[in-house]
Design an enzyme around this catalytic site. Structure first.
Site, mmCIF file in Angstrom:
data_model
loop_
_atom_site.group_PDB
_atom_site.id
_atom_site.type_symbol
_atom_site.label_atom_id
_atom_site.label_comp_id
_atom_site.label_asym_id
_atom_site.label_seq_id
_atom_site.Cartn_x
_atom_site.Cartn_y
_atom_site.Cartn_z
ATOM 1 N N SER A 1 -10.317 -3.817 -1.353
ATOM 2 C CA SER A 1 -11.316 -4.480 -0.518
ATOM 3 C C SER A 1 -12.019 -3.449 0.385
ATOM 4 O O SER A 1 -12.657 -2.536 -0.122
ATOM 5 C CB SER A 1 -10.643 -5.612 0.264
ATOM 6 O OG SER A 1 -11.606 -6.467 0.795
ATOM 7 N N ASP B 1 -11.273 -14.715 -6.747
ATOM 8 C CA ASP B 1 -11.265 -14.073 -5.425
ATOM 9 C C ASP B 1 -12.239 -14.830 -4.519
ATOM 10 O O ASP B 1 -13.421 -14.962 -4.848
ATOM 11 C CB ASP B 1 -11.709 -12.607 -5.614
ATOM 12 C CG ASP B 1 -11.600 -11.785 -4.353
ATOM 13 O OD1 ASP B 1 -11.922 -12.297 -3.271
ATOM 14 O OD2 ASP B 1 -11.223 -10.601 -4.470
ATOM 15 N N HIS C 1 -7.688 -12.710 -4.019
ATOM 16 C CA HIS C 1 -7.878 -11.446 -3.289
ATOM 17 C C HIS C 1 -6.553 -10.871 -2.756
ATOM 18 O O HIS C 1 -6.553 -9.832 -2.116
ATOM 19 C CB HIS C 1 -8.813 -11.733 -2.101
ATOM 20 C CG HIS C 1 -9.451 -10.514 -1.493
ATOM 21 N ND1 HIS C 1 -10.318 -9.699 -2.170
ATOM 22 C CD2 HIS C 1 -9.352 -9.980 -0.236
ATOM 23 C CE1 HIS C 1 -10.720 -8.721 -1.372
ATOM 24 N NE2 HIS C 1 -10.147 -8.861 -0.195
HETATM 25 N N1 LIG Z 1 -8.071 -12.797 7.634
HETATM 26 C C1 LIG Z 1 -8.867 -13.154 6.508
HETATM 27 C C2 LIG Z 1 -8.423 -12.530 5.231
HETATM 28 C C3 LIG Z 1 -8.296 -11.075 5.319
HETATM 29 C C4 LIG Z 1 -7.797 -10.522 4.028
HETATM 30 O O1 LIG Z 1 -7.766 -11.181 2.976
HETATM 31 N N2 LIG Z 1 -7.431 -9.284 4.083
HETATM 32 C C5 LIG Z 1 -7.007 -8.611 2.894
HETATM 33 C C6 LIG Z 1 -7.843 -7.351 2.757
HETATM 34 S S1 LIG Z 1 -9.566 -7.746 2.825
HETATM 35 C C7 LIG Z 1 -5.559 -8.241 2.987
HETATM 36 O O2 LIG Z 1 -5.127 -7.310 2.339
HETATM 37 N N3 LIG Z 1 -4.794 -8.954 3.828
HETATM 38 C C8 LIG Z 1 -3.413 -8.607 4.096
HETATM 39 C C9 LIG Z 1 -2.401 -9.153 3.144
HETATM 40 O O3 LIG Z 1 -2.733 -9.972 2.278
HETATM 41 O O4 LIG Z 1 -1.228 -8.722 3.258
HETATM 42 C C10 LIG Z 1 -8.827 -14.628 6.311
HETATM 43 O O5 LIG Z 1 -7.916 -15.224 6.855
HETATM 44 O O6 LIG Z 1 -9.665 -15.134 5.562
#
Ligand SMILES: N[C@@H](CCC(=O)N[C@@H](CS)C(=O)NCC(=O)O)C(=O)O
Length: 286
Positions: A155, A231, A264
């Site tokens: 991402s 995603d 995602h």
């Molecule tokens: N905080 C956002 C999502 C953020 C998100 O998906 N972050 C990804 C990278 S863009 C991630 O790797 N999150 C940490 C994880 O899944 O451990 C939401 O709640 O929609």
């Protein structure tokens, strides 16, 4: 009294994994002007020889922990004999106004640029941190073959991996990404970050935009991208087809795989991380 060197690090955690070690360290970053954590996986081979090194860049909201605890990377790093470095995604605790207000700006959202705008400019320099300072810290403390380096990420970190490799021909031998933000200048996440960190002048943004950078470089490192078709950020923020078109225009070798039903999350990353290690290991001579 002993003096602290810019490359000094302290151990945060140390766990046996696949006959190697998953470690976390802390150091004072002179580029970011704050303490930073980073993960290092040392495969069993590193006990007796120098190894190639793979840099992983994580996405929004992540620390160094997400990748090392969720991706299942250690078994592949051990299999191929690769050292894997996973930095945090931003400076932390700098007490800047707005730093903690949203999850896509400030803490957890450094966007791998050198900020030029206040209040960010003194700390938010993740580009220099990943390109210069961290590799020096790694080379001073671990048995890495610095001429055999790869980079990958997810991402925001997938964007970071693409941008950093495309901006620094010769620095990496391999590159790949999961669900990268390929055209940050054209999508809301990137536009918000670039406007705040780099200012309103869009001509200052494209120097970090993989879709633009791929047309400037003459190095043609093959890129592997995996993208889940379920995603939740695909259509608004990721838009891999923009990058595929740019690569096609300049004949840049790109393997863009659409993975059916994958979202995602790190469940998606863990499902294909082995393929990415195979891609990097082949290019890094393992
Ligand atoms: N905080 C956002 C999502 C953020 C998100 O998906 N972050 C990804 C990278 S863009 C991630 O790797 N999150 C940490 C994880 O899944 O451990 C939401 O709640 O929609």
């Amino acid at each position: 009294m002993s003096q602290q060197l810019p490359t000094d690090i302290t151990s945060v955690s140390h766990n046996r994994s696949f006959d190697g070690w998953q470690n976390v360290y802390r150091h004072y970053s002179q580029v970011l002007n704050c303490q930073m954590n980073f993960g290092v996986y040392l495969p069993p081979q590193a006990e007796s020889q120098s190894c190639p090194v793979l840099y992983w860049l994580s996405g929004l909201t992540c620390t160094e922990q997400n990748f090392i605890t969720k991706a299942g990377a250690q078994q592949y790093a051990a299999k191929y004999g690769l050292i894997v470095v996973a930095p945090d995604t931003s400076p932390r605790g700098c007490n800047l106004p707005g730093e903690e207000e949203s999850w896509d700006l400030g803490t957890g959202a450094g966007f791998y640029v050198n900020a030029t705008q206040m209040p960010w400019a003194k700390h938010y320099r993740m580009y220099d941190y990943v390109v210069s300072e961290l590799p020096q810290v790694i080379a001073a403390n671990f048995p890495v073959l610095s001429d055999r380096r790869g980079i990958f990420g997810h991402s925001m970190g997938g964007y970071g991996a693409l941008a950093i490799a495309l901006k620094n021909p010769g620095m990496f031998k391999s590159i790949s990404a999961f669900a990268p933000i390929v055209a940050p200048s054209q999508v809301p996440w990137g536009q918000k970050a670039f406007r705040n960190y780099l200012g309103d002048n869009e001509s200052d943004w494209i120097g970090y935009d993989p879709t633009y950078l791929v047309k400037l470089t003459s190095e043609r490192l093959p890129i592997l991208i995996d993208q889940g078709d379920a995603d939740q950020f695909l259509d608004e923020q990721l838009r891999p087809d923009i990058f595929a078109k740019a690569c096609a225009e300049v004949n840049h070798p790109l393997t863009l795989r659409k993975q059916l039903g994958y979202d995602h999350s790190y469940y998606f990353i863990a499902s294909f991380i082995g393929d990415h290690f195979a891609h990097h290991a082949a290019a890094l001579g393992k």
